[in-house]
Write a protein that holds these residues in place. Sequence first.
Motif, PDB file in Angstrom:
ATOM      1  N   ALA A 139       0.864  -1.091   0.112  1.00 56.36           N
ATOM      2  CA  ALA A 139       0.221  -0.253   0.087  1.00 56.36           C
ATOM      3  C   ALA A 139       0.837   1.277  -0.096  1.00 56.36           C
ATOM      4  O   ALA A 139       0.575   2.232  -0.766  1.00 56.36           O
ATOM      5  CB  ALA A 139      -0.891  -0.170   1.287  1.00 56.36           C
ATOM      6  N   GLY A 155      10.355  -4.556  -5.749  1.00 57.40           N
ATOM      7  CA  GLY A 155       9.089  -5.711  -5.608  1.00 57.40           C
ATOM      8  C   GLY A 155       9.860  -6.838  -6.492  1.00 57.40           C
ATOM      9  O   GLY A 155      10.322  -6.656  -7.472  1.00 57.40           O
ATOM     10  N   THR A 156       9.403  -8.143  -5.856  1.00 64.91           N
ATOM     11  CA  THR A 156       9.827  -9.137  -6.670  1.00 64.91           C
ATOM     12  C   THR A 156       8.605  -9.848  -7.465  1.00 64.91           C
ATOM     13  O   THR A 156       8.875 -10.706  -8.135  1.00 64.91           O
ATOM     14  CB  THR A 156      10.196 -10.388  -5.637  1.00 64.91           C
ATOM     15  OG1 THR A 156       9.067 -10.563  -4.704  1.00 64.91           O
ATOM     16  CG2 THR A 156      11.428  -9.841  -4.978  1.00 64.91           C
ATOM     17  N   GLY A 157       7.519  -9.462  -7.285  1.00 74.28           N
ATOM     18  CA  GLY A 157       6.366 -10.036  -7.848  1.00 74.28           C
ATOM     19  C   GLY A 157       5.916 -11.238  -7.246  1.00 74.28           C
ATOM     20  O   GLY A 157       4.793 -11.939  -7.604  1.00 74.28           O
ATOM     21  N   SER A 203       6.892  -1.848 -10.372  1.00 72.95           N
ATOM     22  CA  SER A 203       7.193  -2.917  -9.228  1.00 72.95           C
ATOM     23  C   SER A 203       8.534  -2.933  -8.705  1.00 72.95           C
ATOM     24  O   SER A 203       9.011  -3.069  -7.736  1.00 72.95           O
ATOM     25  CB  SER A 203       6.670  -4.206  -9.448  1.00 72.95           C
ATOM     26  OG  SER A 203       7.111  -5.297  -8.901  1.00 72.95           O
ATOM     27  N   TYR A 214       3.150 -11.984 -11.243  1.00 78.00           N
ATOM     28  CA  TYR A 214       2.283 -11.275 -11.898  1.00 78.00           C
ATOM     29  C   TYR A 214       2.370  -9.906 -11.402  1.00 78.00           C
ATOM     30  O   TYR A 214       1.979  -9.534 -10.334  1.00 78.00           O
ATOM     31  CB  TYR A 214       0.859 -11.950 -11.621  1.00 78.00           C
ATOM     32  CG  TYR A 214      -0.084 -11.300 -12.816  1.00 78.00           C
ATOM     33  CD1 TYR A 214      -0.309 -11.631 -14.090  1.00 78.00           C
ATOM     34  CD2 TYR A 214      -0.914 -10.075 -12.280  1.00 78.00           C
ATOM     35  CE1 TYR A 214      -1.181 -11.118 -15.143  1.00 78.00           C
ATOM     36  CE2 TYR A 214      -1.712  -9.467 -13.290  1.00 78.00           C
ATOM     37  CZ  TYR A 214      -1.865 -10.001 -14.421  1.00 78.00           C
ATOM     38  OH  TYR A 214      -2.789  -9.376 -15.291  1.00 78.00           O
ATOM     39  N   ARG A 215       2.517  -9.008 -12.245  1.00 78.81           N
ATOM     40  CA  ARG A 215       2.279  -7.468 -11.946  1.00 78.81           C
ATOM     41  C   ARG A 215       1.792  -6.826 -13.092  1.00 78.81           C
ATOM     42  O   ARG A 215       1.794  -7.030 -14.176  1.00 78.81           O
ATOM     43  CB  ARG A 215       3.966  -6.855 -12.054  1.00 78.81           C
ATOM     44  CG  ARG A 215       4.917  -7.375 -10.817  1.00 78.81           C
ATOM     45  CD  ARG A 215       6.102  -7.913 -11.661  1.00 78.81           C
ATOM     46  NE  ARG A 215       7.108  -7.672 -10.643  1.00 78.81           N
ATOM     47  CZ  ARG A 215       8.511  -8.290 -10.906  1.00 78.81           C
ATOM     48  NH1 ARG A 215       8.553  -8.971 -12.036  1.00 78.81           N
ATOM     49  NH2 ARG A 215       9.291  -8.343 -10.014  1.00 78.81           N
ATOM     50  N   LEU A 262       2.168 -11.100  -2.914  1.00 85.01           N
ATOM     51  CA  LEU A 262       0.832 -11.543  -2.758  1.00 85.01           C
ATOM     52  C   LEU A 262       0.869 -12.927  -3.177  1.00 85.01           C
ATOM     53  O   LEU A 262      -0.352 -13.641  -2.301  1.00 85.01           O
ATOM     54  CB  LEU A 262       0.012 -10.764  -3.823  1.00 85.01           C
ATOM     55  CG  LEU A 262      -0.232  -9.222  -3.418  1.00 85.01           C
ATOM     56  CD1 LEU A 262      -1.151  -8.655  -4.660  1.00 85.01           C
ATOM     57  CD2 LEU A 262      -0.943  -9.109  -2.274  1.00 85.01           C
ATOM     58  N   ALA A 263       1.735 -13.653  -3.623  1.00 86.94           N
ATOM     59  CA  ALA A 263       1.471 -14.958  -3.958  1.00 86.94           C
ATOM     60  C   ALA A 263       1.938 -15.854  -2.370  1.00 86.94           C
ATOM     61  O   ALA A 263       1.544 -16.767  -1.889  1.00 86.94           O
ATOM     62  CB  ALA A 263       2.365 -15.664  -4.812  1.00 86.94           C
ATOM     63  N   PRO A 300      -3.050   3.936  -6.766  1.00 83.64           N
ATOM     64  CA  PRO A 300      -3.692   4.015  -8.305  1.00 83.64           C
ATOM     65  C   PRO A 300      -4.630   3.252  -8.626  1.00 83.64           C
ATOM     66  O   PRO A 300      -5.242   3.395  -9.531  1.00 83.64           O
ATOM     67  CB  PRO A 300      -2.486   3.819  -9.088  1.00 83.64           C
ATOM     68  CG  PRO A 300      -1.349   2.830  -8.063  1.00 83.64           C
ATOM     69  CD  PRO A 300      -1.747   3.536  -6.714  1.00 83.64           C
ATOM     70  N   GLY A 301      -5.028   2.211  -7.465  1.00 87.19           N
ATOM     71  CA  GLY A 301      -5.835   1.035  -8.023  1.00 87.19           C
ATOM     72  C   GLY A 301      -5.491   0.158  -8.871  1.00 87.19           C
ATOM     73  O   GLY A 301      -4.278   0.197  -9.491  1.00 87.19           O
ATOM     74  N   VAL A 302      -6.379  -0.991  -9.223  1.00 88.86           N
ATOM     75  CA  VAL A 302      -5.884  -1.800 -10.120  1.00 88.86           C
ATOM     76  C   VAL A 302      -7.191  -2.312 -10.941  1.00 88.86           C
ATOM     77  O   VAL A 302      -8.377  -2.400 -10.376  1.00 88.86           O
ATOM     78  CB  VAL A 302      -5.717  -3.296  -9.411  1.00 88.86           C
ATOM     79  CG1 VAL A 302      -5.356  -4.330 -10.357  1.00 88.86           C
ATOM     80  CG2 VAL A 302      -4.339  -3.002  -8.513  1.00 88.86           C
ATOM     81  N   ASP A 357       2.339  -3.328 -13.558  1.00 88.61           N
ATOM     82  CA  ASP A 357       3.395  -2.409 -14.047  1.00 88.61           C
ATOM     83  C   ASP A 357       4.516  -3.057 -13.607  1.00 88.61           C
ATOM     84  O   ASP A 357       5.262  -2.632 -12.691  1.00 88.61           O
ATOM     85  CB  ASP A 357       2.873  -1.158 -13.771  1.00 88.61           C
ATOM     86  CG  ASP A 357       3.900   0.098 -14.279  1.00 88.61           C
ATOM     87  OD1 ASP A 357       5.155  -0.647 -14.880  1.00 88.61           O
ATOM     88  OD2 ASP A 357       3.463   0.927 -14.132  1.00 88.61           O
TER      89      ASP A 357
HETATM   90  P1  ADP Z   1       5.323  -6.668  -6.262  1.00 92.67           P
HETATM   91  O1  ADP Z   1       6.490  -7.228  -5.713  1.00 92.67           O
HETATM   92  O2  ADP Z   1       5.593  -6.576  -7.690  1.00 92.67           O
HETATM   93  O3  ADP Z   1       4.636  -5.766  -5.446  1.00 92.67           O
HETATM   94  P2  ADP Z   1       2.966  -8.463  -5.480  1.00 92.67           P
HETATM   95  O4  ADP Z   1       3.023  -9.996  -5.251  1.00 92.67           O
HETATM   96  O5  ADP Z   1       3.159  -7.829  -3.951  1.00 92.67           O
HETATM   97  O6  ADP Z   1       4.294  -8.214  -6.035  1.00 92.67           O
HETATM   98  O7  ADP Z   1       1.906  -7.591  -6.037  1.00 92.67           O
HETATM   99  C1  ADP Z   1       1.645  -8.029  -7.532  1.00 92.67           C
HETATM  100  C2  ADP Z   1       0.924  -6.565  -8.245  1.00 92.67           C
HETATM  101  O8  ADP Z   1      -0.103  -6.334  -7.675  1.00 92.67           O
HETATM  102  C3  ADP Z   1       2.114  -5.571  -8.292  1.00 92.67           C
HETATM  103  O9  ADP Z   1       2.939  -5.558  -9.040  1.00 92.67           O
HETATM  104  C4  ADP Z   1       1.010  -4.345  -8.340  1.00 92.67           C
HETATM  105  O10 ADP Z   1       0.867  -4.412  -9.689  1.00 92.67           O
HETATM  106  C5  ADP Z   1      -0.143  -4.930  -7.902  1.00 92.67           C
HETATM  107  N1  ADP Z   1      -0.310  -4.176  -6.519  1.00 92.67           N
HETATM  108  C6  ADP Z   1      -0.334  -4.851  -5.318  1.00 92.67           C
HETATM  109  N2  ADP Z   1      -0.468  -4.152  -4.046  1.00 92.67           N
HETATM  110  C7  ADP Z   1      -1.168  -3.027  -4.636  1.00 92.67           C
HETATM  111  C8  ADP Z   1      -1.660  -1.503  -4.229  1.00 92.67           C
HETATM  112  N3  ADP Z   1      -1.894  -1.525  -3.054  1.00 92.67           N
HETATM  113  N4  ADP Z   1      -2.118  -0.704  -5.311  1.00 92.67           N
HETATM  114  C9  ADP Z   1      -1.959  -1.010  -6.369  1.00 92.67           C
HETATM  115  N5  ADP Z   1      -1.477  -2.162  -6.948  1.00 92.67           N
HETATM  116  C10 ADP Z   1      -0.968  -2.855  -6.298  1.00 92.67           C
END
Ligand code: ADP
Length: 274
Positions: free
Chosen positions: A164, A222-224, A217, A210-211, A227-228, A195-197, A213
Motif C-alpha cells: 500500500a 518488488g519481486t512479484g 514494481s 504477476y505484476r 501476494l503469492a 492508483p488502484g488496479v 506494471d
Molecule cells: P510486487 O513485488 O510486484 O509488488 P506483489 O505480489 O506484492 O508483487 O503484487 C503484485 C502486483 O499487484 C504488483 O506488481 C502491483 O501491480 C499490484 N499491487 C499490489 N498491491 C497494490 C496496491 N496496494 N495498489 C496497487 N497495485 C498493487
Amino acid sequence: GQPMRLSVQAHPYAGNRRMLLTRDITALEKAEEMRRDFVANVSHEIRTPLTVLTGFVETLQTLPLEADERSRYLGLMGQQAQRMGTLVADLLTLSRLEGSAAPPLNQWTRMRALMAHCEDEARGLSGRIATQPHRLQFALEADSEVAGIATELQSAMSNLVTNAVRYTPGGGEVTATWRLLSDGRGEFTVRDTGPGVAAEHIPRLTERFYRVDRSRSRETGGTGLGLAIVKHIVQRHGGQLRIESELGKGSRFAITFPASRVREVRTRLAAQAP
Ligand code: ADP
C-alpha cells in the motif's frame, strides 16, 4: 452385426475412460506448463540484475574512475545484489510454505504486536521512498490473538501494508485495521488511496510474478512474489484474502481468519467489569 455388439458390451466404459485419460493429460500438461513458466520467470528475474552487475564490473575494470564515481557504481552494484537476495529469500519462503503442513491451533499470536510492527515498518518505508509522507492510520479495534505462526502472519500483514505504501504516492492515505466481525471471525484490512488496479487484473494479482506494471514494481524493489506468499500463508491459516480495487481511487485488501482461529484477549479491567 453380432460380433461388433459383443465388442462394445465388453468395454462398456471405453468412451468414458478415454475421456478421463484425456483430462488427466491436460492437467499434467498444465502443471508442466506452469512449471516451465515459473522457471522461465525466475531465470529472467535473476538475469536482469545480473546483467546490470556484469556491466558495472566491466566498467570498473576498464575505465579509470574517480573515487566518488567508483563508490557510486559500487552502491548501484550493492542494490542489484540486494535485489537478487530478496528474490532468493522470497522464493525460499514460497517453497517452504508449500512444503509444510497447516499450523496447529495451539500457538496464539497477539495481533497488537504484529500491528505495531506493521506500523513501524510503514513509517520507515514511507520516510525512505516518499518526499511527502503518507498519512498512515493504524487501528486495533479488538485486542485479540490468532492461532498461527507469528512470523508468517507478520509477513502476510507486512506485505499488504508495504505494498500500500509502495504503490500509493506520498501524501496519500494508508489505513490498516484489525477488528473482530460479529460472527467471530477476525479481519485485517489495508486500504489505500493509490492508483488502484483494473478489474481484469485483480484475480491474477496473487499469481507468482504477476505484476500490473513491471517497471513500477521493480522501481520500488518488488519481486512479484509478495501476494503469492500472502495467499499461501492465509490459506494455511484457514483464512481468505479478498481484493477490491478501483482504478484511480485505491485498493482494499482484506484477510479474514475463521472464528476457530481467533480469540479475544480479555484484559483484567474488562474481566472485572460487571
Ligand atoms: P510486487 O513485488 O510486484 O509488488 P506483489 O505480489 O506484492 O508483487 O503484487 C503484485 C502486483 O499487484 C504488483 O506488481 C502491483 O501491480 C499490484 N499491487 C499490489 N498491491 C497494490 C496496491 N496496494 N495498489 C496497487 N497495485 C498493487
